[in-house]
Design an enzyme around this catalytic site. Structure first.
Site, PDB file in Angstrom:
ATOM      1  N   PHE A 144      -4.280   3.368  12.039  1.00  0.00           N
ATOM      2  CA  PHE A 144      -5.365   3.674  11.467  1.00  0.00           C
ATOM      3  C   PHE A 144      -6.077   2.876  10.381  1.00  0.00           C
ATOM      4  O   PHE A 144      -7.263   2.297  10.763  1.00  0.00           O
ATOM      5  CB  PHE A 144      -4.740   4.949  10.602  1.00  0.00           C
ATOM      6  CG  PHE A 144      -5.929   5.432   9.627  1.00  0.00           C
ATOM      7  CD1 PHE A 144      -7.204   5.702   9.851  1.00  0.00           C
ATOM      8  CD2 PHE A 144      -5.468   5.915   8.084  1.00  0.00           C
ATOM      9  CE1 PHE A 144      -8.136   6.305   9.072  1.00  0.00           C
ATOM     10  CE2 PHE A 144      -6.323   6.371   7.474  1.00  0.00           C
ATOM     11  CZ  PHE A 144      -7.632   6.601   7.907  1.00  0.00           C
ATOM     12  N   ILE A 145      -5.600   2.202   9.551  1.00  0.00           N
ATOM     13  CA  ILE A 145      -6.081   1.188   8.638  1.00  0.00           C
ATOM     14  C   ILE A 145      -6.321  -0.284   9.355  1.00  0.00           C
ATOM     15  O   ILE A 145      -7.364  -0.686   8.993  1.00  0.00           O
ATOM     16  CB  ILE A 145      -5.307   1.026   7.547  1.00  0.00           C
ATOM     17  CG1 ILE A 145      -5.013   2.130   6.830  1.00  0.00           C
ATOM     18  CG2 ILE A 145      -5.755  -0.138   6.601  1.00  0.00           C
ATOM     19  CD1 ILE A 145      -4.118   2.240   5.717  1.00  0.00           C
ATOM     20  N   TYR A 194      11.203   5.386   2.715  1.00  0.00           N
ATOM     21  CA  TYR A 194       9.995   4.699   2.961  1.00  0.00           C
ATOM     22  C   TYR A 194       9.420   3.914   1.716  1.00  0.00           C
ATOM     23  O   TYR A 194       9.202   2.857   1.936  1.00  0.00           O
ATOM     24  CB  TYR A 194       9.054   5.638   3.358  1.00  0.00           C
ATOM     25  CG  TYR A 194       7.365   5.110   3.193  1.00  0.00           C
ATOM     26  CD1 TYR A 194       6.975   4.225   4.129  1.00  0.00           C
ATOM     27  CD2 TYR A 194       6.505   5.479   2.338  1.00  0.00           C
ATOM     28  CE1 TYR A 194       5.907   3.781   4.279  1.00  0.00           C
ATOM     29  CE2 TYR A 194       5.222   4.933   2.519  1.00  0.00           C
ATOM     30  CZ  TYR A 194       5.049   4.466   3.300  1.00  0.00           C
ATOM     31  OH  TYR A 194       3.609   3.643   3.239  1.00  0.00           O
ATOM     32  N   LYS A 247       9.192  -0.222   1.312  1.00  0.00           N
ATOM     33  CA  LYS A 247       8.155  -1.013   0.722  1.00  0.00           C
ATOM     34  C   LYS A 247       8.237  -1.858  -0.247  1.00  0.00           C
ATOM     35  O   LYS A 247       7.583  -2.989  -0.314  1.00  0.00           O
ATOM     36  CB  LYS A 247       6.910  -0.070   0.588  1.00  0.00           C
ATOM     37  CG  LYS A 247       6.477   1.002   1.904  1.00  0.00           C
ATOM     38  CD  LYS A 247       6.040  -0.027   3.193  1.00  0.00           C
ATOM     39  CE  LYS A 247       4.524  -0.577   3.020  1.00  0.00           C
ATOM     40  NZ  LYS A 247       4.155  -1.074   4.240  1.00  0.00           N
TER      41      LYS A 247
END
Length: 348
Positions: free
Chosen positions: A16-17, A157, A161
């Site tokens: 997406f990004i 998640y 990160k």
């Protein structure tokens, strides 16, 4: 951005990004090498459509392989010689990390380490890597600022990160590798992922199926329109963090800078500095579709947080701008894209 920066390697360009960033960079004349594994976590056909659109630009080409394959990644770097690397590829999603945690370790830690190592070996001018607002974890002081400690992640998640941020800082310190981490806040817009809230809400409302609303709708998010977000990334490419020896006085930096005292490394929130109630977000989708949702109110999902809200003043200090797209405009643009992509006649 320096005019000498011509080659930008972007990981996750079928995502997406990454798709939106690669589109922006190619339109502005930069050579972009995309690197994407085309995994089936989300719709592969949608990923292929994104890459087909990018392939229309003569200054875009891509490599399909996994970040965990160091040999393949090294070959991509060797053949392209990037000036800048923007690392966006990741195993995304808080909820999926409850089911498949190993996928997050392999992609977000091993894969990120490989990207950092390749960037170090090639002495790139600037390495930029995506983190997430989820790293703020159980922090309750809002808006979230880059100076806050982030040592209480609530999901696998978020933990992976945060590990990526730590790897980035240590490499920046040891190898003088200029590195910027950006923490995204609830990105939405056209060509979004099917697992994202806006996609699922729109699909459910159109199909008349219940949409799950966690914490009974008592949630807030800093919704960031994707085109605003990639514009911010574009301007941050030229905002290379200085090392300690390059700074004569701390007053030369923004007062709110997150620059490391021991490395050319900083963290930047990319958000709107505005929080929106989840119910208001859903009502904006309902209004655009002209259909009332069948709402299924639920408790809080494990690993989720009741609110995110960015202090984006550092982004403004470094780039001179903030995301400005109103939620109503962003929702309208997404719904128009969704209906067109799925060949659905407008409801209103």
């Amino acid at each position: 951005m320096s005019k000498k920066t011509r080659n930008v390697l972007v990981t996750g360009t079928a995502g997406f990004i990454g798709f939106h960033l690669a589109q922006l960079l190619t339109k502005r004349g930069f050579n972009v090498l995309g690197y994407d594994a085309m995994t089936d976590y989300t719709d592969v056909a949608l990923k292929e459509r994104r890459h087909q659109m990018l392939a229309q630009h003569a200054n875009f080409r891509c490599v399909t392989d996994r970040l965990e394959d160091m040999d393949a990644l090294s070959q991509a770097f060797d053949g392209f010689e990037p000036d800048v690397v923007v690392h966006l590829a990741a195993q995304a999603g808080v909820r999926y990390s409850l089911e498949q945690p190993r996928a997050y370790i392999e992609s977000n830690i091993v894969g990120t380490f490989n990207v950092i190592e390749c960037a170090r070996k090639h002495k790139v001018d600037h390495l930029l890597m995506a983190s997430t607002s989820s790293v703020y974890g159980s922090n309750t002081e809002m808006p979230f600022s880059e100076q806050q400690k982030c040592d209480t992640p609530l999901s696998i998640y978020a933990a992976t990160k945060m590990a990526g941020e730590s790897l980035g800082h240590s490499h920046a310190h040891l190898w003088n590798l200029p590195t910027t981490m950006f923490r995204f806040f609830t990105v939405y817009g056209p060509w979004g992922r099917p697992d994202m809230a806006m996609f699922k809400f729109t699909k459910g409302i159109l199909e008349g199926t219940p949409i799950d609303i966690y914490n009974h709708g008592d949630m807030y998010r800093d919704f960031t329109y994707v085109e605003d977000l990639v514009e911010g990334i574009y301007h941050l490419i030229g905002a290379i963090p200085p090392g300690p020896e390059e700074i004569d006085a701390r007053s030369a930096l923004p007062e709110n800078d997150s620059i490391s005292p021991v490395a050319p490394f900083r963290v930047v929130n990319i958000g709107t500095s505005t929080k929106v109630r989840l119910i208001d977000y859903i009502e904006a989708i309902e209004a655009e579709l002209g259909i009332q949702a069948n709402r299924n109110y639920m408790g809080m999902q494990p690993g989720d947080v009741p609110a995110t809200w960015a202090d984006a003043s550092l982004l403004e200090s470094l780039t001179g701008q903030l995301p400005t797209t109103p939620i109503e405009t962003g929702v309208k643009n997404f719904v128009a894209w969704y209906l067109d992509y799925h060949d659905i006649a407008p409801m209103k």
